[in-house]
Scaffold this motif. Sequence first.
Motif: not given
Length: 78
Positions: A25-26, A28-29, A32
Amino acid sequence: MAVLTNLAEVQAQLKEFGTQASNQISKSTGSRVGARIRTELRRMAPRGDSGELRRSIRTKTRRGRNGLYYTQVRLTSN
């Protein structure tokens, strides 16, 4: 899920997931956010005949020594 702005709250939410999922999650964040910054920098770059400067603005996501991911927006040679 609501948008959280407090870092402590975000870390508490990530602890609910497993280690691998929170790392993904971190990562991919960060990717982005880096892509949005890259896009804005490409828009602000002067338009030349060849467009090499615009194409040379790239992002790279890496893992730091502390195990956290970070994203670099940088100029590369084509």
